[in-house]
Design an enzyme around this catalytic site. Structure first.
Site, PDB file in Angstrom:
ATOM      1  N   LYS A   8       4.250 -10.749  19.636  1.00 36.99           N
ATOM      2  CA  LYS A   8       5.690 -10.911  19.423  1.00 36.99           C
ATOM      3  C   LYS A   8       6.089 -12.357  19.659  1.00 36.99           C
ATOM      4  O   LYS A   8       6.020 -12.864  20.764  1.00 36.99           O
ATOM      5  CB  LYS A   8       6.509 -10.032  20.360  1.00 36.99           C
ATOM      6  CG  LYS A   8       7.996 -10.056  19.973  1.00 36.99           C
ATOM      7  CD  LYS A   8       8.908  -9.543  21.051  1.00 36.99           C
ATOM      8  CE  LYS A   8       9.318 -10.595  22.040  1.00 36.99           C
ATOM      9  NZ  LYS A   8      10.246 -11.622  21.501  1.00 36.99           N
TER      10      LYS A   8
ATOM     11  N   GLU B 193       1.261 -16.841  32.028  1.00 35.43           N
ATOM     12  CA  GLU B 193       1.480 -18.290  32.104  1.00 35.43           C
ATOM     13  C   GLU B 193       2.978 -18.480  32.273  1.00 35.43           C
ATOM     14  O   GLU B 193       3.733 -18.288  31.333  1.00 35.43           O
ATOM     15  CB  GLU B 193       1.036 -18.990  30.811  1.00 35.43           C
ATOM     16  CG  GLU B 193      -0.412 -18.765  30.438  1.00 35.43           C
ATOM     17  CD  GLU B 193      -1.368 -19.595  31.256  1.00 35.43           C
ATOM     18  OE1 GLU B 193      -0.901 -20.395  32.093  1.00 35.43           O
ATOM     19  OE2 GLU B 193      -2.578 -19.425  31.062  1.00 35.43           O
TER      20      GLU B 193
ATOM     21  N   CYS C 270       6.575 -25.958  30.002  1.00 33.10           N
ATOM     22  CA  CYS C 270       6.440 -25.338  31.317  1.00 33.10           C
ATOM     23  C   CYS C 270       5.751 -26.281  32.307  1.00 33.10           C
ATOM     24  O   CYS C 270       5.977 -26.208  33.503  1.00 33.10           O
ATOM     25  CB  CYS C 270       5.685 -24.024  31.228  1.00 33.10           C
ATOM     26  SG  CYS C 270       4.226 -24.110  30.216  1.00 33.10           S
TER      27      CYS C 270
ATOM     28  N   GLU D  82      13.365 -24.562  37.587  1.00 32.95           N
ATOM     29  CA  GLU D  82      12.900 -25.030  36.297  1.00 32.95           C
ATOM     30  C   GLU D  82      14.079 -25.110  35.335  1.00 32.95           C
ATOM     31  O   GLU D  82      14.744 -24.120  35.062  1.00 32.95           O
ATOM     32  CB  GLU D  82      11.843 -24.064  35.744  1.00 32.95           C
ATOM     33  CG  GLU D  82      11.266 -24.529  34.431  1.00 32.95           C
ATOM     34  CD  GLU D  82      10.132 -23.632  33.944  1.00 32.95           C
ATOM     35  OE1 GLU D  82      10.230 -22.406  34.070  1.00 32.95           O
ATOM     36  OE2 GLU D  82       9.149 -24.185  33.414  1.00 32.95           O
TER      37      GLU D  82
END
Lengths: 294, 488
Positions: free
Chosen positions: B193, B267, B301, B398
């Protein structure tokens, strides 16, 4: 002439290289098959577990910084010390329902397993590390580092071998650990702490608690300063409980079903399971020769 | 905030526009799911719009998946696994992967253009990084397919089954390649997806896979939002989950599958420390800092979003950094001169703006480029905050945008302590000319990737993945294989 009165041993727990009783003051009375009491064993509390994790975290830096050679020597020393105390462990195993033959076998296997993993301390890195042939002008390599503090739920059916078989690869890899001993067969685990204490192992690298899984499992799963859990009892509900409790800090949960009496548990992949892969890049020739230059 | 004009402005060295043409690409108006080798209409009959974030205009409609579509895809993948893919000689599997790699190279330009149109990243990055690396991943893992026994001595690796793979919007095609290539090489089939805002290159990949002749059902792609991802995660027919995305969603996935035997690799997020020592080559370090945080608009990331500068060089380094930021061109992702493209979506734009406002409110010193900004679309100026406290949310969370939080340090021990003081552990950067210092830092930083005197380098042979709450498992290299294999 009256017979000599035996000195009975008070079993303690092992935290940070000392032997306290549980801070809770509680105890439990596991029985063997003959319905004889194995003693007033410490019923460790959640606070004991937290204290043990603090000790393990404190010990982690020094232990993981030791040279692989030094770790190897210390594991081998454990085997030497255990060899010298064979009779004590055989007696304790027999007290916990083993036949003499089985008890001897379990002690032998435990000693041999320590020797086996002592030998891996300075070798697994070469098996699992790599220099990676990247398509740019960089030197790039991947090496292993220990995951950190590992909680070990020792095998319930084995008083000594279960504990040793998983402790050895985990500390061989530079981790520190907190072990919850077999609930119903706890004697050898504490006596084994005495072996550790006499083997030049720094205090806090291995901490051993006795008590009940039903009380401590959720704490083991949810503690935010535990990096990984090693679980070997194969009980589905317990494993689910650990997995669900561990989500907040994404612990690495490893479950094993090895037959400990065979050599199948003797492999470096268990060491590898409690390692993190770190990949390092450095330019070759021109510093900062990044491809994506602005 | 006032700031000195720098010379390049006075001299008017502006670049003439150099837009990449979109005339040669083929985009359909509507994209269906790719299930069992065919394009299938969504069972809901519904489609959602894929938006060009640089213009806020619709590019194409994409099928909105639901549980029925996912179920169909998983069944197709299972059938293909049982009947075709797991029983095919590994060397034949390899050839299909080589074919896919080659086809991506042949169509690289089309993929690059669509990637930039759909996701907002500068064409230079899609052209030079995303697409070539995607092809390289297929090449790399193709070769592993018939060599797996050599990767795991004494172990007899076996494929797992059907992998459910959920990927993010920051490197759409590249993440699809990271997921699909090793999964297929190891003999698994997949249901993938793509992220809701960036489905188009995945669907172009589906067309390419069809063209490659890959057996039906080996790769299935279902589009939609997080609900579709949740359907994949909880589907009984899935044996393995591979997820790249936020830490929050990663934890949710863990929770969903705790009662099952599904294997998982995650991850997740990061808040990387990029550490500059006084003995670093400063000009190169400035390039690395800029590349570390403004590459792909900071939607990375492993972005170097926390800059640690040794106090003795703070003033000169910040000045150099500001001067460099002034020269960055923010604008049309399709322009080959563009350095910083469009923020991927309106909602991400709002998130980043929220953090910038927060930084101002916290009283941090802000510096933003004075560059010209496009009128339409979602853009944010490269932003720098100084005097950031360790406790500031800008130093802890983040942001996933072009916002850099600068802190200072005096000693090596201090900076290691600060750098490691985060629940994340994905990546880190170190800048110094002293070799022993590099090795001290690289071995003490708790992160899965450490870049020394460089930053944001990627390669299929190089394992990628994090410590702690940045997830577990590795992608890339030999280490990336074990995520898609089981052992006796």
């Amino acid at each position: 002439m009256s017979e000599r009165i035996n000195i009975l041993k008070t079993y303690k727990i092992y935290i940070g290289g000392s032997f306290p009783r549980t801070e809770s003051g509680r105890f439990y009375n596991p029985m063997n098959a003959k319905k004889e009491s194995l003693g007033n064993i410490c019923l460790s509390s959640r606070k004991d577990f937290r204290n043990a994790v603090v000790a393990a975290r404190k010990a982690f830096g020094d232990w993981s910084d030791r040279t692989a050679f030094n770790r190897s020597q210390i594991l081998y020393r454990m085997a030497e010390v255990l060899e010298g105390r064979r009779e004590q462990f055989i007696a304790e195993l027999m007290q916990q329902d083993s036949s003499r033959k089985d008890a001897e076998k379990e002690v032998n296997l435990s000693i041999d397993r320590l020797v086996y993993f002592a030998g891996w301390c300075d070798k697994y890195q070469q098996i699992f590390s790599s220099v990676n042939p990247v398509a740019s002008s960089h030197f790039n390599f991947s090496a292993l580092e220990p995951t950190g503090v590992v909680a070990i739920v020792a095998n319930k059916d084995s008083s000594l071998l279960g504990l040793v078989s998983y402790m050895a690869p985990i500390i061989a890899g530079g981790n520190s650990c907190v072990i919850l001993a077999s609930e119903n067969k706890p004697l050898c685990s504490i006596s084994f702490a005495e072996v550790l204490n006499a083997s030049d192992l720094p205090g806090g690298v291995v901490n051993i608690l006795t008590g009940k899984k039903s009380e401590l499992l959720s704490q083991i799963g949810s503690h935010m300063d535990v990096n990984a859990v090693c679980y070997t009892d194969g009980i589905k509900d317990e494993l689910i409980q650990l997995k669900e409790a561990s989500i907040d800090n994404l612990k690495r949960i490893k479950s094993y079903m090895y037959d400990l009496t065979t050599v199948e548990v003797e492999n470096p992949y268990i060491i590898n399971d409690f390692q993190e892969v770190k990949t390092t890049w450095h330019p070759i020739e021109v510093i900062g020769a990044a491809k994506a230059s602005y | 905030m006032s700031k000195k004009k720098i010379e390049t402005e006075k001299m008017n060295w502006e670049y003439a526009a150099a837009p990449e043409s979109a005339s040669h690409i083929q985009l359909k108006e509507k994209y269906d799911h790719f299930i069992n080798g065919k394009f299938e209409k969504p069972s809901s009959g519904k489609y959602f719009d894929s938006i060009n974030p640089a213009t806020a205009k619709k590019i194409a409609a994409v099928a909105e998946g639901n549980s029925k579509d996912v179920d169909k895809a998983v069944k197709a993948a299972r059938k293909a696994y049982d009947n075709v893919w797991s029983v095919m000689p590994a060397s034949e599997r390899a050839k299909y992967l080589f074919r896919i790699a080659r086809l991506i190279q042949e169509k690289a330009r089309e993929f690059a253009v669509i990637e930039s149109l759909d996701g907002g990243k500068p064409i230079r990055e899609s052209r030079d990084i995303d697409i070539p690396l995607a092809a390289a991943h297929f090449f790399y893992y193709a070769g592993w397919a018939d060599k797996l026994d050599y990767a795991f001595p004494n172990r007899k690796p076996k494929s797992i089954g059907v992998a459910g793979q959920i990927i993010p919007w920051n490197f759409p095609l590249l993440m699809a390649a990271w997921k699909i290539a090793p999964a297929l090489a190891c003999g698994n089939t997949v249901v993938l997806k793509p992220a809701e805002t960036t489905s188009l290159t995945a669907m172009k990949l589906a067309e390419l896979i069809q063209e490659s002749g890959l057996p039906d059902g080996v790769v299935n792609i279902v589009t939609g939002d997080g609900k579709v991802g949740a359907e994949i995660v909880s589907h009984d027919g899935i044996d393995k989950i591979a997820f790249t995305g936020s830490t929050d969603v990663g934890k949710l996935i863990q929770k969903t599958i705790a009662k099952t035997d599904k294997k998982v690799t995650l991850e997740l997020g990061g808040k990387a420390a990029n550490i500059v020592f006084e003995d670093a080559p400063l000009d190169q370090a400035v390039e690395g800092i800029v590349n570390g945080i403004y590459f792909n608009q900071g939607h990375v990331c492993c972005a170097g979003s926390r800059l640690f500068v040794q106090e003795s060089i703070k003033d000169i380094l910040i000045k150099k950094l500001q001067d460099r930021i002034e020269t960055l061109i923010v604008g049309d992702p399709m322009d080959k001169n563009t350095d910083v493209g469009a923020i991927n979506s309106k909602s991400q734009w709002e998130t980043i703006q929220g953090y910038i406002e927060l930084g101002k409110k916290e009283g941090l010193e802000i510096f933003q480029s004075s560059c010209k900004m496009p009128k339409d679309g979602y853009f944010i100026k490269p932003t720098l905050f100084t005097k950031v406290a360790q406790s500031s949310r800008l130093a802890k969370e983040e942001i996933f945008g072009p916002v850099l939080a600068v802190q200072t340090f005096r000693t090596v021990d201090e900076v290691i302590e600060k750098a490691n003081n985060t629940p994340y552990g994905l990546s880190a950067g170190v800048w110094t000319d002293k070799g022993s210092k590099i090795f001290n830092l690289t071995s003490r930083l708790r992160a899965g990737i450490v870049w020394a005197n460089t930053y944001n380098q990627f390669d299929p042979t190089s394992p990628f993945g994090g410590y702690k709450e940045s997830g577990f498992g590795r992608e890339g290299g030999l280490h990336g294989l074990s995520a898609y294999l089981k052992f006796d």
